[in-house]
Design an enzyme around this catalytic site. Structure first.
Site, mmCIF file in Angstrom:
data_model
loop_
_atom_site.group_PDB
_atom_site.id
_atom_site.type_symbol
_atom_site.label_atom_id
_atom_site.label_comp_id
_atom_site.label_asym_id
_atom_site.label_seq_id
_atom_site.Cartn_x
_atom_site.Cartn_y
_atom_site.Cartn_z
ATOM 1 N N ARG A 24 22.444 1.930 2.678
ATOM 2 C CA ARG A 24 22.961 1.831 3.525
ATOM 3 C C ARG A 24 24.323 1.611 3.267
ATOM 4 O O ARG A 24 25.267 2.157 3.890
ATOM 5 C CB ARG A 24 22.795 -0.077 4.164
ATOM 6 C CG ARG A 24 23.453 -1.074 5.084
ATOM 7 C CD ARG A 24 22.797 -2.011 5.368
ATOM 8 N NE ARG A 24 22.907 -2.852 3.598
ATOM 9 C CZ ARG A 24 21.708 -4.017 3.669
ATOM 10 N NH1 ARG A 24 20.765 -3.627 4.415
ATOM 11 N NH2 ARG A 24 21.820 -4.370 3.030
ATOM 12 N N TYR A 38 -1.457 -2.487 -6.338
ATOM 13 C CA TYR A 38 -1.072 -2.920 -5.549
ATOM 14 C C TYR A 38 0.230 -3.394 -5.235
ATOM 15 O O TYR A 38 0.901 -2.808 -3.669
ATOM 16 C CB TYR A 38 -1.774 -4.590 -5.607
ATOM 17 C CG TYR A 38 -3.387 -4.065 -5.076
ATOM 18 C CD1 TYR A 38 -3.862 -4.437 -3.576
ATOM 19 C CD2 TYR A 38 -3.546 -3.790 -5.932
ATOM 20 C CE1 TYR A 38 -5.068 -4.188 -3.846
ATOM 21 C CE2 TYR A 38 -5.848 -4.283 -5.698
ATOM 22 C CZ TYR A 38 -6.166 -4.306 -4.656
ATOM 23 O OH TYR A 38 -7.320 -4.433 -4.376
#
Length: 279
Positions: free
Chosen positions: A119, A149
């Protein structure tokens, strides 16, 4: 092959060691000017001296920190052509051991860190008429791994981020891709193997051999393997490539095998045969 990277300005986050450091060295060798963003000042300053780059100490867990990296790069070099998002904050642990804090830290530093840097850098690339963004996110994005995970979810996110950014900004000359490293010889891989060894009642050397057994090319991926692809993707030789997620794993992507099912020095083929016999 001339990659035409001479005098290009590059930001590499997580650039002080491992894959990031390999990318910094590769860019410097091609004549690029490199801003090294990272949390390890001693290693970062040493690498900056070696490559004539500039080190910016930053942990990309906030918008302010990411803006500092971009602002200091602009102050040092006056332009930004390439962003390599590589910062990580991994916790190698099974699902039931991961706390909300572990998950949030991974998402904040990895996924949101990449979002923030992109950004901040895109307006500068727009002004120059284009640029390149590479998101580094491991093969846990695609594969089953019961120690991965949180970074698997984050890595899937950075691949999706690259795809979406590519669709929105390609017409402005900003090309965005994702690179998925497989088992790569870095300090993070050592941490994973230490945990695998502990859980399987073996040693780190055996866990390392088992990791290599699962790689068809017969060796661990090296950080330079990743850096070589990154340089190609940001070069003018890859102007037709955007929105892709490319694995560098030596052919090891199986996608269905959890390491907890593997015994030391056992290949996936051995695993399948053993599980069938055990039924």
């Amino acid at each position: 092959m001339d990659l035409q990277l001479n005098d290009k300005t590059v930001i590499v986050t997580g650039g002080a060691k491992g894959i990031g450091a390999a990318a910094v060295r590769a860019f410097a060798k091609e004549g690029a000017k490199v801003a090294i963003a990272g949390r390890s000042p001693e290693e970062g300053q040493s690498l900056a001296g070696e490559t004539s780059g500039t080190f910016i100490e930053a942990e990309l867990s906030s918008e302010t920190a990411c803006r500092k990296v971009i602002d200091k790069t602009m102050a040092a070099f006056g332009r930004i052509d390439i962003l390599v998002n590589n910062a990580i904050s991994p916790t190698a642990a099974p699902f039931m051991e991961l706390s909300d804090e572990d998950w949030l830290n991974q998402m904040n530093v990895k996924l949101l860190g990449y979002v923030r840097c992109a950004r901040e850098v895109i307006p500068h690339m727009r002004k120059r008429g284009g640029g390149r963004i590479i998101n580094i996110g491991g093969m846990a994005a695609r594969n089953v791994n019961s120690l991965a995970y949180s970074f698997g979810a984050a890595n899937a996110g950075v691949a999706n981020l690259a795809k979406n950014l590519s669709g929105e900004f390609a017409k402005e000359g900003i090309l965005v891709n994702c690179v998925h490293p497989g088992a790569t010889r870095t300090s993070r891989q050592t941490i994973i193997q230490e945990r695998q060894a502990r859980d399987s009642f073996t040693n780190v050397e055996a866990a390392g051999r088992a990791a290599v057994d699962r790689i068809p090319i017969g060796r661990m991926i090296e950080p330079k393997d990743i850096a070589d692809l990154v340089l190609f993707l940001v070069s003018n030789r890859a102007e037709g490539i955007t929105g892709q997620a490319i694995g560098v794993d030596g052919g090891a992507s199986w996608g269905t095998v959890s390491y907890t099912h593997l015994r030391a020095h056992e290949t996936e083929a051995d695993l399948v045969c053993r599980l069938l016999l055990e039924k």
